[in-house]
Structures are given as C-alpha cells and as structure tokens.
Design an enzyme around this catalytic site. Sequence first.
Site, mmCIF file in Angstrom:
data_model
loop_
_atom_site.group_PDB
_atom_site.id
_atom_site.type_symbol
_atom_site.label_atom_id
_atom_site.label_comp_id
_atom_site.label_asym_id
_atom_site.label_seq_id
_atom_site.Cartn_x
_atom_site.Cartn_y
_atom_site.Cartn_z
ATOM 1 N N ARG A 222 0.852 -1.187 0.000
ATOM 2 C CA ARG A 222 0.000 0.000 0.000
ATOM 3 C C ARG A 222 0.894 1.246 0.000
ATOM 4 O O ARG A 222 1.969 1.257 0.619
ATOM 5 C CB ARG A 222 -0.892 0.036 1.247
ATOM 6 N N HIS A 270 -1.075 0.114 -9.685
ATOM 7 C CA HIS A 270 -1.769 -0.833 -8.802
ATOM 8 C C HIS A 270 -2.244 -2.067 -9.586
ATOM 9 O O HIS A 270 -3.428 -2.397 -9.592
ATOM 10 C CB HIS A 270 -2.952 -0.156 -8.086
HETATM 11 P P1 NDP Z 1 -1.487 -11.495 5.302
HETATM 12 O O1 NDP Z 1 -2.443 -11.018 6.325
HETATM 13 O O2 NDP Z 1 -1.568 -12.915 4.848
HETATM 14 O O3 NDP Z 1 0.028 -11.276 5.812
HETATM 15 C C1 NDP Z 1 0.418 -10.157 6.506
HETATM 16 C C2 NDP Z 1 1.862 -10.324 6.962
HETATM 17 O O4 NDP Z 1 2.325 -9.075 7.468
HETATM 18 C C3 NDP Z 1 2.016 -11.345 8.079
HETATM 19 O O5 NDP Z 1 3.202 -12.079 7.935
HETATM 20 C C4 NDP Z 1 2.092 -10.458 9.322
HETATM 21 O O6 NDP Z 1 2.829 -11.006 10.407
HETATM 22 C C5 NDP Z 1 2.847 -9.276 8.778
HETATM 23 N N1 NDP Z 1 2.632 -8.089 9.608
HETATM 24 C C6 NDP Z 1 1.466 -7.444 9.873
HETATM 25 N N2 NDP Z 1 1.672 -6.421 10.729
HETATM 26 C C7 NDP Z 1 2.984 -6.423 10.996
HETATM 27 C C8 NDP Z 1 3.828 -5.624 11.819
HETATM 28 N N3 NDP Z 1 3.330 -4.609 12.564
HETATM 29 N N4 NDP Z 1 5.143 -5.909 11.882
HETATM 30 C C9 NDP Z 1 5.659 -6.959 11.163
HETATM 31 N N5 NDP Z 1 4.915 -7.758 10.362
HETATM 32 C C10 NDP Z 1 3.607 -7.491 10.283
HETATM 33 O O7 NDP Z 1 -1.610 -10.490 4.062
HETATM 34 P P2 NDP Z 1 -1.423 -10.822 2.508
HETATM 35 O O8 NDP Z 1 -0.093 -11.437 2.343
HETATM 36 O O9 NDP Z 1 -2.596 -11.563 1.996
HETATM 37 O O10 NDP Z 1 -1.496 -9.351 1.862
HETATM 38 C C11 NDP Z 1 -0.557 -8.345 2.184
HETATM 39 C C12 NDP Z 1 -0.983 -7.007 1.566
HETATM 40 O O11 NDP Z 1 -0.690 -6.958 0.178
HETATM 41 C C13 NDP Z 1 -2.475 -6.676 1.602
HETATM 42 O O12 NDP Z 1 -2.866 -6.214 2.872
HETATM 43 C C14 NDP Z 1 -2.613 -5.618 0.531
HETATM 44 O O13 NDP Z 1 -2.460 -4.346 1.101
HETATM 45 C C15 NDP Z 1 -1.436 -5.894 -0.406
HETATM 46 N N6 NDP Z 1 -1.884 -6.290 -1.755
HETATM 47 C C16 NDP Z 1 -1.525 -5.521 -2.846
HETATM 48 C C17 NDP Z 1 -1.924 -5.890 -4.113
HETATM 49 C C18 NDP Z 1 -1.497 -5.101 -5.308
HETATM 50 O O14 NDP Z 1 -1.948 -5.385 -6.421
HETATM 51 N N7 NDP Z 1 -0.624 -4.140 -5.171
HETATM 52 C C19 NDP Z 1 -2.723 -7.087 -4.359
HETATM 53 C C20 NDP Z 1 -3.023 -7.838 -3.166
HETATM 54 C C21 NDP Z 1 -2.623 -7.426 -1.914
HETATM 55 P P3 NDP Z 1 2.321 -12.354 11.167
HETATM 56 O O15 NDP Z 1 2.578 -13.463 10.160
HETATM 57 O O16 NDP Z 1 3.205 -12.446 12.337
HETATM 58 O O17 NDP Z 1 0.867 -12.154 11.470
HETATM 59 C C1 OXD Z 2 -5.727 -6.141 -2.852
HETATM 60 C C2 OXD Z 2 -5.347 -5.229 -3.919
HETATM 61 O O1 OXD Z 2 -5.715 -5.770 -1.689
HETATM 62 O O2 OXD Z 2 -5.691 -5.500 -5.088
HETATM 63 O O3 OXD Z 2 -6.049 -7.301 -3.188
HETATM 64 O O4 OXD Z 2 -4.668 -4.239 -3.665
#
Ligand code: NDP
Ligand code: OXD
Length: 307
Positions: A222, A270
């Site tokens: 993001r 994006h």
């Molecule tokens: P998940 O919820 O599966 O994974 C989140 C990860 O981030 C986990 O490993 C979590 O740790 C870690 N995390 C969260 N908060 C913290 C913190 N404060 N400090 C350290 N680590 C942290 O999310 P996804 O992998 O499914 O998605 C990630 C993001 O990707 C989405 O939220 C979205 O914003 C973005 N995205 C962007 C897209 C694009 O096209 N650009 C498409 C799809 C998604 P823990 O494992 O310990 O819980």
């Molecule tokens: C998502 C994205 O969050 O597309 O899946 O950014």
Amino acid sequence: MALLFYSPDDDPERWRKALARHLADLDFRVWPGGLGEAAGIEFALVWRPPPGMLDGLPNLKAVFSLGAGVEHIADPPPGVPVVRLVDPVLTRGMTEYVSARVLHYFREFPLYADSQRRGEWRKRPFRQAAECRVGVMGQGVLGGDAAAALAAMGFSVAGWSRTQKRLDGIEGFHGESGLIPFLGRTDILVCLLPLTPETEDIVNARTLEALPRGAYLINAARGGHVDEEALLAALESGRLAGATLDVFKTEPLPADHPFWRASSLTITPHIASLTVPASAAAEITANIARIRDGREPLHAVDPARGY
Ligand code: NDP
Ligand code: OXD
C-alpha cells in the site's frame, strides 16, 4: 440469499455471473440503486465502500473484501466479520510481479539500460542469486509465497513478520527488534505488509538508512507504507539505487506528483496482482457456505490487529 455489491473499479455484471455459478439462490444487489429491502441482505462484497454504506443492514453476516487488503473498509459494522480475499490467482500474480522486479534489479537491467543510452558495450561481473539478499516484509499469504519462490530461484531470502516464523529456506526476523537487523542484510527490500497503524510509513528515513547503500525497494502493498519525501531523498542521495512502486498514498497518482519525474523509480498503476472474478468467486462462495453452515469464515480479520 441477498448479497450487496459495491466497487468503483469493477463491473458488477461480471461478478454477478461469477458468483451465480456457485450460488443457485443468489439475489445480487448493487449499491446504491439496487439496495432493496435492507433486512434481506446477509453478505456484502466490497471495494472501498463509502462511509455508512454498511450501516443499517440488521442481518449482515460478513463483509467480504474484493482484495487481500482490508484497510479500505474503514467502518465495518461492529461485530460483523470482515473477510479478506485469499485466492491462488491473486497470490500467483503477486509472486510474478515481485519476482520480475527482483530479477530486473539483480540482473542489473537498469545499469545495462544506462550503458545502452550511452552506446556503451560493457559487460558487468556475473553474480549468482545466492549473493543477492532479498528481504520480504510480511510473511503472510503473499509475502510467504513470494519469499518461497525467490528462495527456490537461489536468492538469499529473509522475511520479517510480526510474530516469529520458521519457514524452510527463509531467514526469519520478527517484531520491532528484528527490523533493523533484517534491513541491514537486505539488498532488495520487498514490502508485502497489510496497512495498519503499526505499518504506516514503515519505509521512512530511519528504515531506509538501515539498508545497505545502493539497495532497491519494491512496494506492492500500500502507498501508506512509504514516507514519500524520505523515499525521494533516498533516491536522490543514492542510498537507494532504485525503487518500484505499484501503490500510492493517492491513486491514481496525481499528474504533478514528483514520483513521475524520478528517473530511478518505476511506477505501475496498482496492477501487481488483480482479483479475477471467476477464481475469487469460488473462494468467496465457499466461505459463504461455511458461514451458512454455522462455521467461522476462513481469513477473517482480527479487529485488534487490523489484518
Ligand atoms: P497477510 O495477512 O496474509 O500477511 C500479513 C503479513 O504481514 C504477516 O506475515 C504479518 O505477520 C505481517 N505483519 C502485519 N503487521 C505487521 C507488523 N506490525 N510488523 C511486522 N509484520 C507485520 O496479508 P497478505 O499477504 O494476503 O497481503 C498483504 C498485503 O498486500 C495486503 O494487505 C494488501 O495491502 C497488499 N496487496 C496488494 C496488491 C497489489 O496489487 N498491489 C494485491 C493484493 C494485496 P504475522 O505473520 O506475524 O501475522
Ligand atoms: C488487494 C489489492 O488488496 O488488489 O487485493 O490491492
């Protein structure tokens, strides 16, 4: 079964058709014109719902996000689970995007492009992937998959997460105390964190300073994760050799934004990964079936953590 749909970016008809393949009794309603009788609505499927859109739905059982991120659902009704999208097509797309950009930097394509502009035939020393240290912030569905794919290509991969992880072939770092050591060993930093109060502006002057000089950044999570001024300063000073940004604080990126003029910055609109209705509908409707069976949905957001 009534489902309320809203997305400024998607064609509702594509979604209606995709969902109807799995839900024989689907009553598909598009907000705002097609709201109908509010009491009948059991599920909402949304992307960036306007404030108040989800209020006044007394029988709402779950709010499904059209993406993996959920921060765009700013005011979910209290007590109603918010469910993020976990979908193999979305995951594969992100791993492709991240791998493409890591390979681009590792194989020094930006430097060969400079040579080409100068009409210069210059071979650079050959390096092996194991000599390149990639660090993936976020070891969840997307970060975990990207890290595993990069490790399989031979890169020296580390992951940073909130809680401790022991993943095969990935050096694990976690929590605030693990962040600076993780950055210190990272030549290419990939951000795949969810946007929460804890992760906002996490790529800032302090964290950029902790990277080795000449590192690269890939942010596909993001725009809110990056302090934009600090990033421009790091590119200007050479602290960062380059960056790829797929996401921005304001989208579309305004025409007069300085990012457009930063030569070592690659911008994509994006598209790192996209939600494909045919695939995502199968995941969403399987989760609807669970809820209708009286079970908890998979991939529900923990309101305390915000992801
Ligand atoms: P998940 O919820 O599966 O994974 C989140 C990860 O981030 C986990 O490993 C979590 O740790 C870690 N995390 C969260 N908060 C913290 C913190 N404060 N400090 C350290 N680590 C942290 O999310 P996804 O992998 O499914 O998605 C990630 C993001 O990707 C989405 O939220 C979205 O914003 C973005 N995205 C962007 C897209 C694009 O096209 N650009 C498409 C799809 C998604 P823990 O494992 O310990 O819980
Ligand atoms: C998502 C994205 O969050 O597309 O899946 O950014």
